[in-house]
Write a protein that holds these residues in place. Sequence first.
Motif, short mmCIF file in Angstrom:
data_model
loop_
_atom_site.label_atom_id
_atom_site.label_comp_id
_atom_site.label_asym_id
_atom_site.label_seq_id
_atom_site.Cartn_x
_atom_site.Cartn_y
_atom_site.Cartn_z
N ASP A 140 0.84 -1.21 0.00
CA ASP A 140 0.00 0.00 0.00
C ASP A 140 0.87 1.26 0.00
OD1 ASP A 140 -2.23 -1.56 0.03
OD2 ASP A 140 -2.64 -1.32 2.17
N HIS A 141 1.97 1.20 0.78
CA HIS A 141 2.81 2.38 0.90
C HIS A 141 3.85 2.48 -0.21
CE1 HIS A 141 2.15 3.11 5.48
NE2 HIS A 141 1.04 3.01 4.79
N GLY A 142 4.20 1.35 -0.80
CA GLY A 142 5.19 1.35 -1.86
C GLY A 142 6.61 1.44 -1.36
N HIS A 143 6.85 1.05 -0.08
CA HIS A 143 8.22 1.04 0.43
C HIS A 143 8.35 0.07 1.60
CE1 HIS A 143 6.60 4.66 2.81
NE2 HIS A 143 6.54 3.61 3.58
N VAL A 144 9.59 -0.11 2.04
CA VAL A 144 9.91 -1.12 3.05
C VAL A 144 9.53 -0.65 4.45
CG1 VAL A 144 11.80 -2.38 4.13
CG2 VAL A 144 11.86 -1.89 1.68
N HIS A 145 8.96 -1.56 5.24
CA HIS A 145 8.80 -1.34 6.68
C HIS A 145 9.65 -2.39 7.37
CE1 HIS A 145 4.55 0.60 6.30
NE2 HIS A 145 5.51 1.32 5.73
N GLU A 146 10.72 -1.98 7.95
CA GLU A 146 11.60 -2.98 8.54
C GLU A 146 12.24 -2.42 9.78
OE1 GLU A 146 14.76 -5.14 6.08
OE2 GLU A 146 12.87 -6.23 5.91
N SER A 150 9.72 4.22 12.24
CA SER A 150 8.50 4.96 11.97
C SER A 150 8.74 5.87 10.78
CB SER A 150 8.10 5.79 13.18
OG SER A 150 9.11 6.72 13.47
N HIS A 151 7.71 6.26 10.17
CA HIS A 151 7.88 7.21 9.06
C HIS A 151 6.73 8.21 9.11
CE1 HIS A 151 4.88 4.84 6.95
NE2 HIS A 151 5.56 3.78 7.28
N PRO A 152 6.95 9.35 8.49
CA PRO A 152 6.10 10.50 8.76
C PRO A 152 4.68 10.41 8.21
CG PRO A 152 7.76 11.03 7.11
CD PRO A 152 8.08 9.67 7.63
N HIS A 153 4.39 9.47 7.31
CA HIS A 153 3.05 9.52 6.74
C HIS A 153 2.02 8.69 7.49
CE1 HIS A 153 5.09 6.50 4.00
NE2 HIS A 153 4.27 5.78 4.70
N GLY A 154 2.35 8.27 8.74
CA GLY A 154 1.36 7.62 9.62
C GLY A 154 0.93 6.27 9.09
ZN ZN Z 1 4.99 3.35 4.95
#
Ligand code: ZN
Length: 155
Positions: A140-146, A150-154
């Motif tokens: 959904d976000h198009g990037h890695v969560h690892e 945390s990242h700024p777009h909630g």
């Molecule tokens: Zn994300």
Amino acid sequence: MVSLRYTLTDDAGTLLDSSGPEPLTYLHGFDSVLPALERALEGNEVGFKSKVTVPPSEGYGEHDPESIFEAPRDHFPPGARIAPGMEVTAQGPEGPVTLKVLELTDGGALLDANHALAGKTLHFELEIVGLREATQEELDHGHVHEGGHSHPHGS
Ligand code: ZN
């Protein structure tokens, strides 16, 4: 998700970039890395190694002399120290852009808006060191969560 070790050298064999101690993990198929690299890695397994040469046209573009311009001193924050070789950030129409200070001039500084790798033929050595399915959230976000970062777009 593809985890990758890589080194990047120029025509002279000078090391420009590498994955460092930890592999780079990216979401395949989302333009996170150069398309030429995705093509080279497509369909391969852990342990796959490849050398890929990427011309400027498929990398970061040709070096554009039009992107070198003089910025007046009052465009910089008061008291800012500016020196040749420094990188400064400016707001461009599509967000922040990085400009390299080429030299100081009587009225300000000569800046280069070209990407640092523009005009260079890029020589990559790649090794796939990990593969896993992306989570739905990552897709959904198009990037890695690892690593729980945390990242700024909630959500
Ligand atoms: Zn994300």
